[in-house]
Enzyme design. Structure first.
Site, PDB file in Angstrom:
ATOM      1  N   SER A   8       1.159  -1.407   0.153  1.00 47.54           N
ATOM      2  CA  SER A   8       0.004  -0.117   0.054  1.00 47.54           C
ATOM      3  C   SER A   8       0.854   0.796  -0.095  1.00 47.54           C
ATOM      4  O   SER A   8       1.304   1.889   1.080  1.00 47.54           O
ATOM      5  CB  SER A   8      -0.556   0.151   1.730  1.00 47.54           C
ATOM      6  OG  SER A   8      -1.645   1.116   1.792  1.00 47.54           O
ATOM      7  N   HIS A  31      -1.059  -1.123  -4.627  1.00 48.36           N
ATOM      8  CA  HIS A  31      -2.662  -1.248  -3.524  1.00 48.36           C
ATOM      9  C   HIS A  31      -2.372   0.688  -3.593  1.00 48.36           C
ATOM     10  O   HIS A  31      -1.257   1.226  -2.258  1.00 48.36           O
ATOM     11  CB  HIS A  31      -2.691  -1.522  -2.783  1.00 48.36           C
ATOM     12  CG  HIS A  31      -3.933  -1.173  -1.492  1.00 48.36           C
ATOM     13  ND1 HIS A  31      -5.371  -1.718  -1.919  1.00 48.36           N
ATOM     14  CD2 HIS A  31      -4.145  -1.209  -0.223  1.00 48.36           C
ATOM     15  CE1 HIS A  31      -5.973  -1.792  -0.817  1.00 48.36           C
ATOM     16  NE2 HIS A  31      -5.475  -0.840  -0.276  1.00 48.36           N
ATOM     17  N   ASP A  33      -4.670   3.478  -1.637  1.00 48.22           N
ATOM     18  CA  ASP A  33      -6.417   3.749  -0.868  1.00 48.22           C
ATOM     19  C   ASP A  33      -6.527   5.393  -1.134  1.00 48.22           C
ATOM     20  O   ASP A  33      -5.964   6.328  -0.684  1.00 48.22           O
ATOM     21  CB  ASP A  33      -5.530   4.138   0.615  1.00 48.22           C
ATOM     22  CG  ASP A  33      -5.218   2.874   1.020  1.00 48.22           C
ATOM     23  OD1 ASP A  33      -6.190   1.637   1.393  1.00 48.22           O
ATOM     24  OD2 ASP A  33      -3.904   2.260   1.236  1.00 48.22           O
ATOM     25  N   MET A  35      -9.066   8.039  -0.122  1.00 48.17           N
ATOM     26  CA  MET A  35     -10.102   8.299   0.821  1.00 48.17           C
ATOM     27  C   MET A  35     -10.520   9.269   1.018  1.00 48.17           C
ATOM     28  O   MET A  35      -9.490  10.621   0.294  1.00 48.17           O
ATOM     29  CB  MET A  35      -8.958   8.680   2.423  1.00 48.17           C
ATOM     30  CG  MET A  35      -8.610   6.710   2.908  1.00 48.17           C
ATOM     31  SD  MET A  35      -7.877   6.884   4.306  1.00 48.17           S
ATOM     32  CE  MET A  35      -6.619   5.160   4.467  1.00 48.17           C
ATOM     33  N   HIS A  64      -8.557   0.913  -4.080  1.00 51.80           N
ATOM     34  CA  HIS A  64      -9.049   0.929  -2.419  1.00 51.80           C
ATOM     35  C   HIS A  64      -9.741   1.990  -2.108  1.00 51.80           C
ATOM     36  O   HIS A  64      -9.317   2.987  -2.130  1.00 51.80           O
ATOM     37  CB  HIS A  64      -8.544  -0.082  -1.829  1.00 51.80           C
ATOM     38  CG  HIS A  64      -9.220  -0.016  -0.022  1.00 51.80           C
ATOM     39  ND1 HIS A  64      -8.845  -0.368   0.608  1.00 51.80           N
ATOM     40  CD2 HIS A  64     -10.547   0.070  -0.113  1.00 51.80           C
ATOM     41  CE1 HIS A  64      -9.484  -0.040   2.173  1.00 51.80           C
ATOM     42  NE2 HIS A  64     -10.835  -0.330   1.208  1.00 51.80           N
ATOM     43  N   MET A  66     -12.095   4.206  -0.679  1.00 50.52           N
ATOM     44  CA  MET A  66     -12.669   4.146   1.016  1.00 50.52           C
ATOM     45  C   MET A  66     -13.478   6.243   0.881  1.00 50.52           C
ATOM     46  O   MET A  66     -13.290   6.850   1.676  1.00 50.52           O
ATOM     47  CB  MET A  66     -11.582   4.382   1.963  1.00 50.52           C
ATOM     48  CG  MET A  66     -11.419   3.071   2.412  1.00 50.52           C
ATOM     49  SD  MET A  66      -9.941   2.902   2.910  1.00 50.52           S
ATOM     50  CE  MET A  66      -8.254   3.565   1.695  1.00 50.52           C
ATOM     51  N   MET A 135     -11.749  -6.336   5.449  1.00 55.53           N
ATOM     52  CA  MET A 135     -10.789  -5.460   5.918  1.00 55.53           C
ATOM     53  C   MET A 135     -10.363  -5.993   7.569  1.00 55.53           C
ATOM     54  O   MET A 135     -10.684  -6.868   8.390  1.00 55.53           O
ATOM     55  CB  MET A 135     -11.217  -3.781   6.516  1.00 55.53           C
ATOM     56  CG  MET A 135     -11.567  -3.332   5.450  1.00 55.53           C
ATOM     57  SD  MET A 135      -9.977  -2.737   3.919  1.00 55.53           S
ATOM     58  CE  MET A 135      -9.332  -1.812   5.609  1.00 55.53           C
ATOM     59  N   GLY A 140      -8.943   4.006   7.488  1.00 60.05           N
ATOM     60  CA  GLY A 140      -9.100   5.525   7.277  1.00 60.05           C
ATOM     61  C   GLY A 140      -7.240   5.425   7.160  1.00 60.05           C
ATOM     62  O   GLY A 140      -6.305   6.090   7.571  1.00 60.05           O
ATOM     63  N   PHE A 141      -6.613   4.654   8.291  1.00 62.70           N
ATOM     64  CA  PHE A 141      -5.421   4.950   8.533  1.00 62.70           C
ATOM     65  C   PHE A 141      -4.033   3.675   8.878  1.00 62.70           C
ATOM     66  O   PHE A 141      -4.386   2.489   9.050  1.00 62.70           O
ATOM     67  CB  PHE A 141      -5.255   5.543   9.955  1.00 62.70           C
ATOM     68  CG  PHE A 141      -6.149   6.883   9.981  1.00 62.70           C
ATOM     69  CD1 PHE A 141      -5.294   8.090   9.628  1.00 62.70           C
ATOM     70  CD2 PHE A 141      -6.745   6.910  10.766  1.00 62.70           C
ATOM     71  CE1 PHE A 141      -6.170   8.835   9.967  1.00 62.70           C
ATOM     72  CE2 PHE A 141      -7.827   7.348  11.241  1.00 62.70           C
ATOM     73  CZ  PHE A 141      -7.881   9.060  10.154  1.00 62.70           C
ATOM     74  N   GLY A 143      -0.584   1.611   9.692  1.00 69.24           N
ATOM     75  CA  GLY A 143      -0.227   1.502  11.132  1.00 69.24           C
ATOM     76  C   GLY A 143      -1.018   0.592  11.808  1.00 69.24           C
ATOM     77  O   GLY A 143      -0.513   1.073  13.292  1.00 69.24           O
ATOM     78  N   ASP A 173      -6.802  -6.662   4.237  1.00 65.97           N
ATOM     79  CA  ASP A 173      -6.258  -5.261   4.066  1.00 65.97           C
ATOM     80  C   ASP A 173      -5.909  -4.739   5.285  1.00 65.97           C
ATOM     81  O   ASP A 173      -6.691  -4.757   6.572  1.00 65.97           O
ATOM     82  CB  ASP A 173      -6.491  -4.016   3.350  1.00 65.97           C
ATOM     83  CG  ASP A 173      -6.059  -2.914   3.930  1.00 65.97           C
ATOM     84  OD1 ASP A 173      -4.882  -2.733   3.844  1.00 65.97           O
ATOM     85  OD2 ASP A 173      -6.536  -2.515   2.635  1.00 65.97           O
ATOM     86  N   GLY A 174      -4.664  -4.367   6.412  1.00 66.19           N
ATOM     87  CA  GLY A 174      -4.769  -3.881   7.588  1.00 66.19           C
ATOM     88  C   GLY A 174      -3.839  -4.421   8.451  1.00 66.19           C
ATOM     89  O   GLY A 174      -4.330  -5.931   8.994  1.00 66.19           O
ATOM     90  N   GLY A 195       1.025  -1.909   3.714  1.00 70.70           N
ATOM     91  CA  GLY A 195       2.134  -0.934   3.969  1.00 70.70           C
ATOM     92  C   GLY A 195       2.805  -0.468   4.781  1.00 70.70           C
ATOM     93  O   GLY A 195       4.068  -0.846   3.721  1.00 70.70           O
TER      94      GLY A 195
HETATM   95  C1  DX5 Z   1      -6.398   1.389   6.172  1.00 69.45           C
HETATM   96  C2  DX5 Z   1      -5.848   1.132   4.437  1.00 69.45           C
HETATM   97  C3  DX5 Z   1      -5.002   0.637   3.846  1.00 69.45           C
HETATM   98  C4  DX5 Z   1      -3.360   0.521   4.727  1.00 69.45           C
HETATM   99  C5  DX5 Z   1      -2.559  -0.837   5.455  1.00 69.45           C
HETATM  100  O1  DX5 Z   1      -7.902   1.892   5.660  1.00 69.45           O
HETATM  101  O2  DX5 Z   1      -7.206   0.571   3.427  1.00 69.45           O
HETATM  102  O3  DX5 Z   1      -4.926  -0.555   2.716  1.00 69.45           O
HETATM  103  O4  DX5 Z   1      -2.640   1.184   3.577  1.00 69.45           O
HETATM  104  O5  DX5 Z   1      -1.508  -0.115   6.219  1.00 69.45           O
HETATM  105  P1  DX5 Z   1      -1.044  -1.534   7.162  1.00 69.45           P
HETATM  106  O6  DX5 Z   1      -0.290  -2.488   6.378  1.00 69.45           O
HETATM  107  O7  DX5 Z   1       0.142  -0.124   8.280  1.00 69.45           O
HETATM  108  O8  DX5 Z   1      -1.765  -1.286   8.221  1.00 69.45           O
HETATM  109 ZN    ZN Z   2      -6.173  -0.676   1.723  1.00 71.37          ZN
END
Ligand code: DX5
Ligand code: ZN
Length: 221
Positions: A8, A31, A33, A35, A64, A66, A135, A140-141, A143, A173-174, A195
């Site tokens: 990501s 990937h 994201d 948002m 992706h 969101m 998910m 949203g974030f 890490g 994902d996540g 990510g």
């Molecule tokens: C979160 C995103 C993810 C995010 C994953 O809302 O959809 O794609 O980048 O990040 P990590 O792998 O750091 O959890």
């Molecule tokens: Zn994502």
């Protein structure tokens, strides 16, 4: 079943995205994201950036979304050349119509479920999709920590896909990292978004390889 790892770029250096894509050129897809600050409390990037990334990326883009109102906005991402376009079940008004529009535009259609969204209402729709995204954090974030409470849904999704006989990918994902990827793979996921685990590593390509190896080994038994 071949395992795919999709880094990501949310965790990449946004001032150097072309170079950041080169760092992951051995991955299966990037990937992306998207948002909108409404569906999730974060704002990232949109169509113009995806178009620019598409022009320089050495690997396919998997978007992706969101965002609210994906019925209105998602087809443009397919037209921009994204290999995959995934929208959220919670946000779509007409998921079947939208999936068909995405496929007609030449993209693979994906359906994403937040951690608290049940799989069951969507099982009969699987044939409309190329990918299901469970998910494993609240979107949203980057890490965040992997939510083990999503593992039963991954198992049920794998069982539903198996029972359907359809060729549908199961993405997670996540919070996917070298410490969590095996659990997700054992539960049945076959596409892994990571990510911070990839971009936080000095050797991003090495991190992709390691994740792929761990998931492949965990899938084999
Ligand atoms: C979160 C995103 C993810 C995010 C994953 O809302 O959809 O794609 O980048 O990040 P990590 O792998 O750091 O959890
Ligand atoms: Zn994502």
């Amino acid at each position: 079943m071949t395992i795919q790892v999709n880094p990501s770029i949310l965790s990449a250096d946004f001032a150097n995205l072309a170079a950041e894509l080169e760092r992951i050129s051995t991955a299966d897809a990037a990937h992306v994201d998207v948002m909108d600050g409404h569906f999730v409390p974060n704002l990232t990037l949109g169509l113009p950036v995806v178009e620019a990334l598409r022009a320089v990326s050495p690997i396919p883009l998997d978007c992706h979304l969101m965002i609210e109102a994906p019925d209105r906005w998602a087809p443009a991402y397919a037209e921009a050349g994204a290999q995959g376009v995934t929208f959220h079940a919670e946000a779509a008004t007409a998921p079947v119509r939208l999936a068909r529009e995405l496929r007609a535009a030449g993209a693979r259609a994906g359906l994403a479920l937040r951690p608290a969204t049940p799989l069951e209402p969507f099982v009969d729709l699987l044939g409309e999709f190329d990918m299901l995204l469970v998910m494993t954090v609240e979107p949203g974030f980057g890490g965040q920590s992997f939510l083990d409470v999503t593992l039963p849904k991954i198992r049920r999704a794998r069982a539903a896909i198996g029972a359907s006989g359809l060729d549908v990918r199961l993405q997670v994902d996540g919070g996917v990292s070298s410490t969590t990827i095996e659990r997700a793979a054992e539960a049945g996921a076959d596409v892994f978004v990571a990510g911070s685990a990839v971009y936080g590593a000095e050797d991003a390509a090495g991190a992709v390889d390691q994740l792929r190896r761990l998931a492949t080994a965990a899938c084999a038994h």
